[in-house]
Design an enzyme around this catalytic site. Structure first.
Site, mmCIF file in Angstrom:
data_model
loop_
_atom_site.group_PDB
_atom_site.id
_atom_site.type_symbol
_atom_site.label_atom_id
_atom_site.label_comp_id
_atom_site.label_asym_id
_atom_site.label_seq_id
_atom_site.Cartn_x
_atom_site.Cartn_y
_atom_site.Cartn_z
ATOM 1 N N CYS A 163 -7.850 -3.055 -16.079
ATOM 2 C CA CYS A 163 -7.783 -1.916 -15.236
ATOM 3 C C CYS A 163 -6.642 -2.270 -13.986
ATOM 4 C CB CYS A 163 -8.983 -1.823 -14.617
ATOM 5 S SG CYS A 163 -9.812 -3.187 -13.860
ATOM 6 N N GLU A 182 -10.148 -11.886 -13.324
ATOM 7 C CA GLU A 182 -8.771 -11.366 -12.511
ATOM 8 C C GLU A 182 -8.559 -12.955 -12.007
ATOM 9 O OE1 GLU A 182 -9.605 -8.588 -9.756
ATOM 10 O OE2 GLU A 182 -11.582 -9.217 -9.626
ATOM 11 N N ASP A 208 -4.679 -8.895 -9.619
ATOM 12 C CA ASP A 208 -5.212 -10.280 -8.975
ATOM 13 C C ASP A 208 -4.706 -11.231 -9.788
ATOM 14 O OD1 ASP A 208 -6.069 -9.804 -6.326
ATOM 15 O OD2 ASP A 208 -7.838 -8.698 -7.376
ATOM 16 N N HIS A 248 0.620 -1.167 0.081
ATOM 17 C CA HIS A 248 0.056 0.156 0.074
ATOM 18 C C HIS A 248 0.847 1.175 0.000
ATOM 19 C CE1 HIS A 248 -3.570 -2.442 1.288
ATOM 20 N NE2 HIS A 248 -4.008 -2.126 0.214
HETATM 21 C C1 PEP Z 1 -7.074 -5.840 -10.271
HETATM 22 O O1 PEP Z 1 -7.093 -6.912 -9.500
HETATM 23 O O2 PEP Z 1 -6.224 -5.802 -11.255
HETATM 24 C C2 PEP Z 1 -8.051 -4.715 -10.176
HETATM 25 C C3 PEP Z 1 -7.974 -3.676 -10.646
HETATM 26 O O3 PEP Z 1 -8.746 -4.704 -8.688
HETATM 27 P P1 PEP Z 1 -8.145 -4.696 -7.202
HETATM 28 O O4 PEP Z 1 -6.698 -4.010 -7.340
HETATM 29 O O5 PEP Z 1 -9.022 -3.606 -6.555
HETATM 30 O O6 PEP Z 1 -7.909 -5.830 -6.608
HETATM 31 MG MG MG Z 2 -8.668 -7.308 -8.313
#
Ligand code: PEP
Ligand code: MG
Length: 854
Positions: A785, A714, A738, A472
Site C-alpha cells: 500500500c 514497513e 516507510d 505533503h
Molecule cells: C507506508 O509507509 O508505505 C504507508 C502506506 O503508510 P504511511 O504512508 O501512512 O506511513
Molecule cells: Mg507507513
C-alpha cells in the site's frame, strides 16, 4: 552444443519446424521455440520476453543461433539480446537464413558437434540446394546481423523500369508506427499497391536503399523500414495519383496498428528530448507533461495570498478586551476556513495527506501562543494585528534558526496560519492563486494549503526549488493530477512571467523557452498520456487481469468517508488502507468509540461487499498529537509512533479496537497494525484484540469472529523475520513509503536525501520479494500500500514479484489496471527478476522501460 532458437509469428509453424528438425536429428539437439503471443483473439506475433526465455533455456558457452521468420520476429530477437548480460550477448547470433531450411541445416551441424561458425555457415547455405535445383543463382548467402546488413538473400530486387512515356509521381513519407514496416504493415502496403494499375516502387531513404517493387512483400519487408524512417514511393501509370493518395493515407493511419498500445506505452517510453542549456533538472514529483507560460508565485505572495503584503499597523488601544474579542472572532473564522479546506482536500484529493490541515487547526488553539498574544494586548495595549503578527514572527524565527529541513517545513505552516489571521483581521476576503490564464506555477516552495486550493484547470504544472517527492504539498499535487518537478536549481525563480515553460514530471526535466523540436516531442508525449488516461478510465471497472488471465486485487488508500465513493468510481475493488489518523488529528481530544464506529460503518456501507482494511492509529513521525502527550522528538520517524505509541496508551487502542470490531458485524472488515518491528508487539496487539473481543462477546455485541488480522511490513526487521510474523497473522501489507526510508536510511521528508528513499531501488525490491516469499510459504496473502504502486513503471515489477494485492491512491487505479492488462505473468516475472539484479533505481526504471517497448 550450439543451441538453436526458432522465432516465429505462428506457434503452429514453429512447432512444425521443431518436428521436422527432431526427425532429422532424432532429438539430439538443444532447440527452443518462441512463437505466437498470448492473445487468443490475435495469436500471431512475437514477444521479446519469450525469445529471451527461449535463448536462456538453450544457452551454453558454445552459443545460440537464432532463426526468425520475418518482420517483428527480427525486432523481438534484437530486443531479447538486450536483456542478456553483455558476456552472453556476444555468444548469441541472429541469422538471416530461411527458417525451415536454415533450422534443419543448423540443427544437423549442431548435433554433429560443429562450432558456431560452422553452424552459421550451414544455415546460411541452406537455400543453395533448392536454388540449384530450380536453376536460380544465389549471389551471396544471407548474413548474420551485426556483421553485415541483411540484403536480398531471396533474390535481388528488380530495378523496376518506369513505363515508357508516362509521368512518374513521387511522395516522401515518414513511417510512424512503432515497429515500422514489419510483416503485417508491409502486407497491407503491398495489398494496397497491387490494387492499382500503375507501377509502384518504394525505397527506404533513411537507409539509402534502392527502389524495390511495391507489390513484393519480401522486397518491401527487406527495406528494413523502422519507426521514424523516411520512405519514397513512386508511381507511374494512369492511376498514379490515386495510388499515392491511398498509400499515403495508409502510412498516415499507422497501417491501422493499435494506437492504444502506442499511446499508453508512450507514457513511459516516448523519447525524451535532449537537455539543452535552457533546460533544468529537478526531482520528478508528479507525472505528466505541462506546456504553458510561467507564473512566479513568490514566497511573499504565498505568505500574503497574492496581494501586496498586509500592512501590520501598530497602534495603542484604549480597550484591550475589545481587541482580544476581535482576535477570538478571527480565530473562529480561520477555524471555519481551514475546516473547509480540510473537507475540500479530503474530497478532491482523496488522501489522508489532507489531514495536514489538522495541524493548522491545532495551531489556532495553541495555548502558549494565545497566552503570549493576550499578554501583549493587555499589557502593552496593542492592537490585535500587531500583537499577533509579532508573536508569529517570533515563532517563525525560532523555527528558522533551528535550520533543520523537517522543522523548516513547519515554518511554512506557521506562516500560513499566521497570515490567515492577519488577513481576516484586516477584513480582506480570502484569495488563492488566481490565474486568468492557464500557467505553470513557479515558486521556491508551496505550502500544503496553497497546493490544496490550486485549480488544476488553471495550474497546469508546478516547478519548485524546495521539496522532495514525498513532501505533503507534492503528494497533494500528485493527487490533483498536476505535473510537478521539485528541487529545481534557483535559476527557475529568475524566469520572467509569461515565458513558455515545459515540465516533464516523469523525468524531472524543465525546459525554458524550448526549441521547436523539443516542444513537438513533448506535445506528442502529452497527447499520448491524455489519450491513455481516458482509455484506462474506460476499463478501470473491470477486474485487474493479465493477458494470460492472472488476477490481482486492486484496492484504494483512503482517509475519509468522502474518499470512498471516489475510490469506487475509479475502479477500486475495496479499501486496502484506511488511514484512521484523520479521525484524531483535528480535535482537542481523542474520538469516542461511537464517533469512530459511525465513520467505519459509513465507509463499510458504501463499500458494500468489498473489503475494508482499517489500519489502527499511526500517529507520531510527522503526525504528532499534542493532546495525547506527544513531545517533539529528535528523530520522530525513529520514535514513538504507530503501534509503539498505541501499546503504551492501551485506552486509546482499546477504544479503537472496539469500534473496528463493532463495525465488522455484517461487513468485510479486516484490521491492520502499523509500524510492527517485533513479534512481541503483534502478540501484545493481538492479546488486546482478544480481550476486547471477549468483552464484546460477553456483552452480546455482535462482531465478525473471523475478521482477518494483518500487519504493515514497513520496518526492515519485519522483513528479516517475515516467516515468524507469518505465523501470527492472516496477511501482510508492505508499506514501502516507510520501508524505503528505513532501508535506505533516508528521511522521506528531507529533500536533501529524498531521492535515496526510492521504493524502486533494488534493495527495497529485494525486501518486497523476501516478504512475498515468506508470506506465500506460510500460505497467507500479501499486498502493498505504499505510494510506489501509483508509479506505472512499478506495475510489472509488483506483479512479477508475486504480490496478491495492491492498494493505491484512487486516481492511479485505472492506469495500474491498464498496465497489468498488457502483461503476461511470464513477462512480469522476467522483468521483476531482471530488476532485482540491477544496482540502482535508475537502472530498474531503464529495465522496465526497455521491456515495455515490446
Ligand atoms: C507506508 O509507509 O508505505 C504507508 C502506506 O503508510 P504511511 O504512508 O501512512 O506511513
Ligand atoms: Mg507507513
Amino acid at each position: 552444443m550450439v543451441g538453436i532458437v526458432i522465432v516465429s509469428h505462428s506457434k503452429g509453424l514453429a512447432e512444425g519446424v521443431r518436428e521436422l528438425v527432431a526427425q532429422m536429428v532424432q532429438g539430439k539437439v538443444s532447440l527452443a521455440v518462441a512463437a505466437g503471443i498470448d492473445d487468443p483473439q490475435n495469436p500471431l506475433g512475437t514477444d521479446a520476453i519469450q525469445v529471451y526465455e527461449a535463448i536462456a533455456s538453450v544457452y551454453s558457452e558454445d552459443g545460440v543461433l537464432v532463426l526468425m521468420d520475418l518482420g517483428s520476429a527480427l525486432m523481438s530477437a534484437e530486443m531479447a539480446l538486450e536483456f542478456l548480460p553483455p558476456e552472453q550477448q556476444t555468444k548469441v547470433h541472429l541469422c538471416a537464413a530461411p527458417l525451415v531450411e536454415g533450422a534443419i541445416a543448423a540443427a544437423v551441424a549442431a548435433a554433429s558437434g560443429s562450432d558456431m561458425q560452422r553452424v552459421i555457415a550451414e544455415a546460411q547455405a541452406a537455400l543453395v540446394p533448392k536454388a540449384t535445383q530450380l536453376g536460380i543463382a544465389i549471389s551471396h548467402p544471407p548474413s548474420i546481423i551485426g556483421e553485415e546488413q541483411v540484403t536480398h538473400d531471396m533474390g535481388a530486387p528488380e530495378e523496376a523500369s518506369p513505363t515508357a512515356g508516362q509521368i512518374t509521381r513521387e511522395i516522401h513519407l515518414t513511417v510512424h508506427n512503432r515497429l515500422g514496416l514489419h510483416a503485417r504493415p508491409a502486407a497491407k502496403f503491398v495489398a494496397c499497391a497491387t490494387r492499382f494499375k500503375s507501377q509502384i516502387q518504394v525505397c527506404n531513404l533513411t537507409k539509402g536503399s534502392s527502389f524495390v517493387r511495391a507489390d513484393s512483400i519480401n522486397q518491401v519487408t527487406m527495406l528494413g523500414v523502422r519507426q521514424g524512417h523516411q520512405i519514397v514511393i513512386t508511381a507511374t501509370g494512369t492511376d498514379a495519383n490515386e495510388a499515392l493518395v491511398a498509400l499515403e493515407a495508409l502510412v498516415q493511419s499507422h497501417f491501422g496498428e493499435d494506437d492504444k498500445i502506442l499511446a499508453s506505452q508512450a507514457i513511459s517510453s516516448s523519447p525524451t528530448p535532449a537537455l539543452s542549456p535552457s533546460s533544468l533538472k529537478g526531482i520528478p514529483a508528479s507525472p505528466g507533461v505541462a506546456i504553458a507560460p510561467s507564473f512566479q508565485f513568490k514566497k511573499t505572495t504565498v505568505v500574503w495570498h497574492h496581494a501586496a503584503p498586509i500592512h501590520v499597523h501598530e497602534y495603542h488601544v484604549e480597550n484591550p478586551e475589545t481587541e482580544w474579542q476581535r482576535l477570538q472572532l478571527a480565530l473562529r473564522i480561520a477555524q471555519q476556513e481551514i475546516q473547509a479546506l480540510l473537507t475540500h482536500s479530503s474530497i478532491q484529493i482523496g488522501d489522508a495527506e489532507a489531514s495536514i490541515f489538522d495541524a493548522h487547526l491545532l495551531f489556532l488553539e495553541d495555548p502558549m501562543l494565545l497566552e503570549t498574544v493576550q499578554e501583549r494586548i493587555f499589557a502593552l495595549h496593542l492592537n490585535a494585528e500587531a500583537a499577533w503578527g509579532a508573536v508569529i514572527e517570533e515563532v517563525a524565527n525560532n523555527y528558522h534558526q533551528l535550520e533543520d529541513p523537517y522543522l523548516q517545513e513547519r515554518v511554512a505552516d506557521v506562516v500560513d496560519v499566521g497570515q490567515r489571521i492577519l488577513r481576516i483581521l484586516s477584513g480582506t476576503p480570502i484569495t488563492t492563486v488566481d490565474l486568468s490564464q492557464p500557467a505553470i506555477l513557479v515558486a521556491s516552495d508551496l505550502t500544503p494549503s496553497d497546493t490544496a486550493s490550486l485549480d488544476p484547470t488553471k495550474v497546469l504544472g508546478i516547478c519548485i526549488t524546495a521539496g522532495s517527492a514525498t513532501a505533503h504539498s507534492v503528494i497533494l499535487a500528485r493527487s490533483l493530477g498536476i505535473p510537478a518537478v521539485v528541487g529545481l536549481p534557483s535559476e527557475i525563480l529568475q524566469v520572467a512571467d509569461g515565458t513558455l515553460l515545459t515540465v516533464d514530471g516523469e523525468t524531472g526535466n524543465v525546459w525554458i523557452e524550448p526549441e521547436p523540436d523539443t516542444l513537438a516531442v513533448l506535445e506528442v508525449k502529452q497527447h499520448t498520456q491524455q489519450t491513455a488516461r481516458q482509455q484506462a478510465l474506460a476499463v478501470a471497472h473491470q477486474p485487474c487481469l493479465t493477458r494470460d488471465r492472472h488476477q490481482m486485487s486492486v484496492l484504494a488508500n483512503i482517509g475519509s468517508i468522502e474518499d470512498t465513493q471516489q475510490a469506487l468510481s475509479m475502479g477500486a475493488e475495496g479499501v486496502g488502507l484506511l488511514r484512521t489518523e484523520f479521525l484524531y488529528l483535528h480535535r482537542p481530544t481523542a474520538p469516542t468509540e461511537e464517533e469512530q464506529l459511525k465513520v467505519y460503518q459509513a465507509i463499510a456501507q458504501i463499500l458494500g461487499t468489498h473489503p475494508l482494511i482499517i489500519r489502527t492509529l499511526d500517529v507520531g513521525g510527522d503526525k504528532p498529537l499534542p493532546y495525547l502527550g506527544m513531545q517533539p522528538e529528535t528523530n520522530p520517524f525513529l520514535g514513538w509512533r504507530g503501534i509503539r505509541f498505541c501499546l503504551d496508551r492501551p485506552q486509546i487502542l482499546q477504544t479503537q479496537l472496539r469500534a473496528i470490531l463493532r463495525a465488522s458485524a455484517g461487513h468485510q472488515v479486516k484490521i491492520m497494525f502499523p509500524m510492527i518491528a517485533t513479534v512481541a508487539e503483534i502478540q501484545a496487539a493481538k492479546a488486546m484484540l482478544a480481550e476486547v473481543q471477549a468483552e464484546l462477546r460477553q456483552a452480546g455485541i455482535p462482531f465478525d469472529e473471523k475478521m482477518e488480522v494483518g500487519i504493515m511490513v514497513e520496518i526492515p526487521s519485519a522483513v528479516a523475520i517475515a516467516e515468524q510474523f507469518a505465523q501470527e497473522v492472516d496477511f501482510f501489507s508492505l508499506g514501502t513509503n516507510d520501508l524505503s526510508q528505513y532501508v535506505m536510511a533516508a528521511d522521506r521528508t528531507n529533500p536533501q536525501v529524498a531521492p535515496l528513499a526510492d521504493a524502486l531501488h533494488p534493495a527495497v525490491l529485494r525486501m518486497i520479494q523476501q516478504t512475498v516469499q515468506a508470506a506465500h510459504a506460510a500460505g497467507i496473502w500479501v499486498g502493498l500500500c505504499g505510494e510506489v504502486a501509483a508509479d506505472p513503471l512499478a506495475a510489472p515489477i509488483l506483479l512479477g514479484l508475486g504480490l496478491d494485492e495492491v492498494s493505491l491512491s484512487p486516481p492511479a487505479i485505472p492506469t495500474f489496471k491498464e498496465a497489468i492488462a498488457k502483461l503476461t505473468m511470464a513477462q512480469a516475472r522476467v522483468i521483476a527478476t531482471t530488476t532485482l539484479q540491477q544496482d540502482s533505481a535508475a537502472k530498474v526504471r531503464e529495465v522496465v522501460l526497455n521491456s515495455l517497448v515490446l
